[in-house]
Design a protein around this motif. Sequence first.
Motif, PDB file in Angstrom:
ATOM      1  N   VAL A 165      -2.149 -10.855  -6.817  1.00 60.31           N
ATOM      2  CA  VAL A 165      -2.428 -10.547  -6.044  1.00 60.31           C
ATOM      3  C   VAL A 165      -0.760  -9.776  -5.467  1.00 60.31           C
ATOM      4  CG1 VAL A 165      -2.746 -10.854  -3.254  1.00 60.31           C
ATOM      5  CG2 VAL A 165      -3.518 -12.681  -5.482  1.00 60.31           C
ATOM      6  N   HIS A 166      -1.007  -8.493  -4.533  1.00 59.83           N
ATOM      7  CA  HIS A 166       0.211  -7.506  -4.210  1.00 59.83           C
ATOM      8  C   HIS A 166      -0.521  -7.018  -3.161  1.00 59.83           C
ATOM      9  CE1 HIS A 166       0.864  -7.823  -9.147  1.00 59.83           C
ATOM     10  NE2 HIS A 166      -0.654  -7.261  -8.684  1.00 59.83           N
ATOM     11  N   LEU A 167       0.207  -7.279  -2.178  1.00 60.19           N
ATOM     12  CA  LEU A 167       0.340  -7.391  -0.980  1.00 60.19           C
ATOM     13  C   LEU A 167       1.437  -6.320  -0.203  1.00 60.19           C
ATOM     14  CD1 LEU A 167      -1.028  -7.623   1.715  1.00 60.19           C
ATOM     15  CD2 LEU A 167       0.965  -9.529   2.400  1.00 60.19           C
ATOM     16  N   TYR A 168       0.888  -4.558   0.198  1.00 60.33           N
ATOM     17  CA  TYR A 168       1.607  -3.602   1.142  1.00 60.33           C
ATOM     18  C   TYR A 168       1.794  -3.875   2.054  1.00 60.33           C
ATOM     19  CZ  TYR A 168       0.620  -3.074  -4.705  1.00 60.33           C
ATOM     20  OH  TYR A 168       0.248  -3.190  -5.826  1.00 60.33           O
ATOM     21  N   ASP A 169       3.174  -3.605   2.600  1.00 60.08           N
ATOM     22  CA  ASP A 169       3.051  -3.984   4.283  1.00 60.08           C
ATOM     23  C   ASP A 169       2.448  -2.035   4.639  1.00 60.08           C
ATOM     24  OD1 ASP A 169       3.988  -6.023   4.178  1.00 60.08           O
ATOM     25  OD2 ASP A 169       6.175  -5.356   3.928  1.00 60.08           O
ATOM     26  N   PRO A 170       2.047  -2.324   5.713  1.00 64.84           N
ATOM     27  CA  PRO A 170       1.462  -0.971   6.152  1.00 64.84           C
ATOM     28  C   PRO A 170       2.650   0.227   6.532  1.00 64.84           C
ATOM     29  CG  PRO A 170       1.103  -2.688   8.553  1.00 64.84           C
ATOM     30  CD  PRO A 170       2.095  -3.455   6.531  1.00 64.84           C
ATOM     31  N   MET A 171       2.007   0.949   7.299  1.00 66.87           N
ATOM     32  CA  MET A 171       3.174   1.706   7.736  1.00 66.87           C
ATOM     33  C   MET A 171       3.095   2.030   9.202  1.00 66.87           C
ATOM     34  SD  MET A 171       1.002   5.973   7.164  1.00 66.87           S
ATOM     35  CE  MET A 171      -0.422   6.565   8.116  1.00 66.87           C
ATOM     36  N   THR A 172       3.606   2.504  10.048  1.00 66.97           N
ATOM     37  CA  THR A 172       4.059   3.296  11.527  1.00 66.97           C
ATOM     38  C   THR A 172       2.780   4.130  11.543  1.00 66.97           C
ATOM     39  OG1 THR A 172       5.950   2.295  11.643  1.00 66.97           O
ATOM     40  CG2 THR A 172       5.114   3.531  13.794  1.00 66.97           C
ATOM     41  N   GLY A 173       2.510   4.145  12.864  1.00 65.04           N
ATOM     42  CA  GLY A 173       1.202   4.816  12.872  1.00 65.04           C
ATOM     43  C   GLY A 173       0.373   4.734  14.284  1.00 65.04           C
ATOM     44  N   GLY A 174      -0.610   5.547  15.212  1.00 67.92           N
ATOM     45  CA  GLY A 174      -0.790   5.037  16.246  1.00 67.92           C
ATOM     46  C   GLY A 174      -2.141   3.792  16.297  1.00 67.92           C
ATOM     47  N   SER A 175      -2.164   3.827  17.573  1.00 68.07           N
ATOM     48  CA  SER A 175      -3.061   2.474  17.816  1.00 68.07           C
ATOM     49  C   SER A 175      -4.063   2.895  18.725  1.00 68.07           C
ATOM     50  CB  SER A 175      -2.132   1.277  18.430  1.00 68.07           C
ATOM     51  OG  SER A 175      -2.838   0.025  18.585  1.00 68.07           O
ATOM     52  N   PHE A 176      -5.432   2.346  18.790  1.00 68.64           N
ATOM     53  CA  PHE A 176      -6.343   2.188  18.983  1.00 68.64           C
ATOM     54  C   PHE A 176      -6.186   1.174  21.310  1.00 68.64           C
ATOM     55  CE2 PHE A 176      -9.000   2.980  15.669  1.00 68.64           C
ATOM     56  CZ  PHE A 176      -8.936   5.008  15.962  1.00 68.64           C
ATOM     57  N   VAL A 177      -5.219   0.878  21.116  1.00 69.95           N
ATOM     58  CA  VAL A 177      -4.362  -0.737  21.438  1.00 69.95           C
ATOM     59  C   VAL A 177      -4.187  -0.200  23.041  1.00 69.95           C
ATOM     60  CG1 VAL A 177      -3.766  -2.724  22.337  1.00 69.95           C
ATOM     61  CG2 VAL A 177      -4.931  -2.197  20.088  1.00 69.95           C
ATOM     62  N   GLY A 178      -3.914   1.256  23.565  1.00 70.07           N
ATOM     63  CA  GLY A 178      -3.077   2.053  24.420  1.00 70.07           C
ATOM     64  C   GLY A 178      -2.176   2.358  23.731  1.00 70.07           C
ATOM     65  N   ASP A 179      -0.938   2.640  23.802  1.00 65.66           N
ATOM     66  CA  ASP A 179       0.013   3.439  23.359  1.00 65.66           C
ATOM     67  C   ASP A 179       0.893   2.742  22.403  1.00 65.66           C
ATOM     68  OD1 ASP A 179       0.996   1.943  25.669  1.00 65.66           O
ATOM     69  OD2 ASP A 179       2.423   3.209  27.037  1.00 65.66           O
ATOM     70  N   ARG A 180       0.124   1.595  22.439  1.00 64.13           N
ATOM     71  CA  ARG A 180       1.023   0.436  20.844  1.00 64.13           C
ATOM     72  C   ARG A 180       1.052   0.835  19.821  1.00 64.13           C
ATOM     73  NH1 ARG A 180      -0.150  -5.115  22.242  1.00 64.13           N
ATOM     74  NH2 ARG A 180       1.555  -5.471  20.535  1.00 64.13           N
ATOM     75  N   GLU A 181       2.493   1.354  19.040  1.00 67.35           N
ATOM     76  CA  GLU A 181       2.588   1.725  17.386  1.00 67.35           C
ATOM     77  C   GLU A 181       1.864   0.576  17.230  1.00 67.35           C
ATOM     78  OE1 GLU A 181       6.367   0.800  15.984  1.00 67.35           O
ATOM     79  OE2 GLU A 181       6.810   2.668  16.112  1.00 67.35           O
ATOM     80  N   GLY A 182       0.959   1.477  16.087  1.00 68.59           N
ATOM     81  CA  GLY A 182       0.073   0.303  15.055  1.00 68.59           C
ATOM     82  C   GLY A 182       0.274   0.474  14.308  1.00 68.59           C
ATOM     83  N   ARG A 183      -0.279  -0.153  12.704  1.00 69.07           N
ATOM     84  CA  ARG A 183       0.257  -0.493  11.548  1.00 69.07           C
ATOM     85  C   ARG A 183      -1.113  -0.627  11.195  1.00 69.07           C
ATOM     86  NH1 ARG A 183       4.836  -0.457  10.598  1.00 69.07           N
ATOM     87  NH2 ARG A 183       5.640  -1.656   9.061  1.00 69.07           N
ATOM     88  N   PRO A 184      -0.876   0.596  10.894  1.00 64.52           N
ATOM     89  CA  PRO A 184      -2.297   1.509   9.494  1.00 64.52           C
ATOM     90  C   PRO A 184      -2.077   1.517   8.130  1.00 64.52           C
ATOM     91  CG  PRO A 184      -1.643   3.487  10.765  1.00 64.52           C
ATOM     92  CD  PRO A 184      -0.958   2.111  11.430  1.00 64.52           C
ATOM     93  N   ALA A 185      -2.531   1.175   7.159  1.00 61.65           N
ATOM     94  CA  ALA A 185      -1.823   1.089   6.491  1.00 61.65           C
ATOM     95  C   ALA A 185      -1.813   2.509   5.490  1.00 61.65           C
ATOM     96  CB  ALA A 185      -3.852   0.868   5.341  1.00 61.65           C
ATOM     97  N   VAL A 186      -1.334   2.470   4.333  1.00 61.76           N
ATOM     98  CA  VAL A 186      -0.646   3.848   4.001  1.00 61.76           C
ATOM     99  C   VAL A 186      -2.002   4.368   3.476  1.00 61.76           C
ATOM    100  CG1 VAL A 186       1.371   2.742   3.202  1.00 61.76           C
ATOM    101  CG2 VAL A 186      -0.819   2.890   1.470  1.00 61.76           C
TER     102      VAL A 186
END
Length: 196
Positions: A160-181
């Motif tokens: 099992v290989h867990l890959y961290d997300p990248m930095t991106g937009g969020s649907f939660v207001g103006d917060r920084e999101g963590r979407p998949a690469v």
Amino acid sequence: MDSNEDSNAVREAFDIFHDSLLWVAGGALASQVPFWLQYAYGNFGARFHSIVVTPAAQRFVTMDALRPFASEGFFIDDWNSPMSPDHVRVIDEITDVVVYPATFKLIADLSSFASSTPLQLAVNGRDDRHIHLFSSLPPDAESTVAYEHFRRTFRDRSNVHLYDPMTGGSFVGDREGRPAVFFPRAIKTVAERRNP
């Protein structure tokens, strides 16, 4: 790298599709998956062996948008699905399971060896298939005790290989999101792990 070398690298990455299963979970990035599958098929003739969609993913993507890109099977990951017994059979026929986007809930279920869906049962019951989880997380979830627990749990499972997300937009207001690469980056990562 010239354009021919670049094109060959992309083609080689998409070659993993023929014996891999794509598991589409319920994150908003699921809506982008048909675009990338169309790109891979239109340019390289690449289709996944099978595609499995969680019920939550159906909020973001239609089944008709994904079905053409599965050469052997297309399933909804639900015990009520008439195809649910085939989920287990399909695991025998593939090498890798690519989970994109891997939601916090799905990562939590897999880290606790849950078997609440047919595919969870199938993948948690095998250690000889590689599972690639491309995390797509709510804001700040990556720094939680729970996510660190997932990392530790998966370090003990060599398949099992867990890959961290990248930095991106969020649907939660103006917060920084963590979407998949981006999907092509995810596929290239799986290809590189398979063929180091």
